[in-house]
Motif scaffolding. Sequence first.
Motif, PDB file in Angstrom:
ATOM      1  N   LYS A 449       0.834  -1.207   0.000  1.00  0.00           N
ATOM      2  CA  LYS A 449       0.000   0.000   0.000  1.00  0.00           C
ATOM      3  C   LYS A 449       0.868   1.256   0.000  1.00  0.00           C
ATOM      4  O   LYS A 449       0.579   2.226  -0.710  1.00  0.00           O
ATOM      5  N   THR A 450       1.938   1.230   0.792  1.00  0.00           N
ATOM      6  CA  THR A 450       2.845   2.377   0.836  1.00  0.00           C
ATOM      7  C   THR A 450       3.470   2.620  -0.540  1.00  0.00           C
ATOM      8  O   THR A 450       3.520   3.757  -1.031  1.00  0.00           O
ATOM      9  N   ARG A 453       0.902   3.992  -3.013  1.00  0.00           N
ATOM     10  CA  ARG A 453       0.586   5.404  -2.767  1.00  0.00           C
ATOM     11  C   ARG A 453       1.687   6.314  -3.314  1.00  0.00           C
ATOM     12  O   ARG A 453       1.439   7.457  -3.689  1.00  0.00           O
ATOM     13  N   GLU A 454       2.912   5.764  -3.357  1.00  0.00           N
ATOM     14  CA  GLU A 454       4.030   6.546  -3.895  1.00  0.00           C
ATOM     15  C   GLU A 454       4.050   6.538  -5.413  1.00  0.00           C
ATOM     16  O   GLU A 454       4.902   7.187  -6.023  1.00  0.00           O
ATOM     17  N   TYR A 488      -6.348   0.777  -6.182  1.00  0.00           N
ATOM     18  CA  TYR A 488      -5.802   1.477  -5.013  1.00  0.00           C
ATOM     19  C   TYR A 488      -4.812   2.553  -5.458  1.00  0.00           C
ATOM     20  O   TYR A 488      -4.841   3.690  -4.973  1.00  0.00           O
ATOM     21  N   ARG A 489      -3.967   2.208  -6.407  1.00  0.00           N
ATOM     22  CA  ARG A 489      -2.973   3.167  -6.921  1.00  0.00           C
ATOM     23  C   ARG A 489      -3.651   4.338  -7.604  1.00  0.00           C
ATOM     24  O   ARG A 489      -3.276   5.512  -7.412  1.00  0.00           O
ATOM     25  N   PHE A 492      -4.932   7.349  -5.627  1.00  0.00           N
ATOM     26  CA  PHE A 492      -3.953   8.355  -5.219  1.00  0.00           C
ATOM     27  C   PHE A 492      -3.298   9.063  -6.417  1.00  0.00           C
ATOM     28  O   PHE A 492      -2.797  10.170  -6.286  1.00  0.00           O
TER      29      PHE A 492
END
Length: 501
Positions: A449-450, A453-454, A488-489, A492
């Motif tokens: 997830k981290t 998000r990047e 999810y990507r 963001f």
Amino acid sequence: MLKAVVFDDEYIVLEGLRSMIDWQRYGIELAGTAGDGLTALQMLRDEAPDIVLTDIRMPGMDGLQLIETAAKELPDTMFLIFSGFNEFEYVKRAIGLGVVDYLDKPITVSKIEDALLKAIERIAKQQEFSALKVKWEASRAQLLEKATLDLLLTGAKAVDQWKEAFGPDAARVVGLTVLAFAEAHPGVPEHPTYRIVDVTNGEERLSVAFHYALPPEFLWERLFEMSNQASSAFGTGKLYLSLSEAPNSYREALRALRYGRFLEENGWTRIEDVEGNEPLPADLSKHEEAVIVSLRTGDREGLSKALDGFEAWVEAQKPDPDQVEQEILKLVYLGRKIAEESGKNLRKLEAVGHGQLSAMHTREDMFRWLRSRLDGLLSLTPEPRPATKHPAIEKALSYLEEQYGQDVSLQELAEHVGLNPTYFSLLFKEEVGITYIKHLTRIRMEKAKTMLREGMRVGEVSEKVGYLNYRHFTEIFKKSVGVTPGQYRESFHPACKGGVS
């Protein structure tokens, strides 16, 4: 009773055939009549008759068109045609469509009865053939199951017999994997890249995947899907390229299943996850776990109940005394390990005394000996359970945080912290609340997830968190987070929509 229908655009023909033929005499029910092709087609679909008598010339759809359409849906139906036009092309087409008989008008009772007898005879032969075919297929399946079981039990000795039972496709097999199930299951979905043969051996429920192509990506995907929906455990052995090594995969599958049951985990357990573990008898694991937990928590009453349960099991099952002796010794040594890792001085205790136990002949004496040894160990374990985690678990958690991107096996993790794999797996679940595999998955998902998000690409993230199979990563991520990694990507980084690798 057989079922027949009659189609003709002449009312007098329909009524004549309805009343002049003794249908019951031939074991036939006249299910209906129709005067045009479209109505006739619908009646065929509704009634699914065994015998159809039809004129060629009808409005809407002629008899041959009707047969050509219906034969695809009703391949076992017998068709009889009558017509006032005995033309060669009609006859030729009728023969090509498999029509039983072609009757010239005017139709007589004797002509119809002869044609019905011919149709009935062909139906009887067809049914007899179908019954024989079903019986032959069942017999062949039984032979293949037996040959496969022999392959699992004896390996190289049974290869030739197995190849004969498997058939021509045996030459295509490039490897095998054995699966063992705790309960009855719907079956592993088939796929062109492998063939599944289900086998039972006593209470063991087994499936053997014979691979036609490697790597077996499609099988792994199906097992992941089954694991997510499973209400009980199943295990797999390693994939072997040689048929003679089938017994190895068989033993490993049972071992993996036993481990999954020991931890009360539903779903898939791979032998790679438990490599190095000592086998745990499925029926005794609950007693072993209860004893060990009681020792670790200083629960004297719980220990007494656990030993009562173990003794009751022995009394009911009447296992071999040597087996009971081995289990008792195992519990004593695991108990001593617990006391030792708690920093207690074992020199205060008397020696284990193998010889004493071996010389005992009654269950009462053996369990009296076990209770005395565990009571001594209990006096060394702390009364209250410490709030901090066991040092070995702290070390394991740190290791998983560092190595989450690698394929960390239970054997490797247990060796890293210096514990027996069996004891470590139980200790980890007790301390952390979940198995090490689930904990590792949780770490991987948080790291993923981290990275997402990047803005990192999904394929790259999959590899970095330890999943070489992109589909597997996507499935695990969606199950954990509720959306796919790509979704999810995108939440963001909307501009990245559609990029997965």
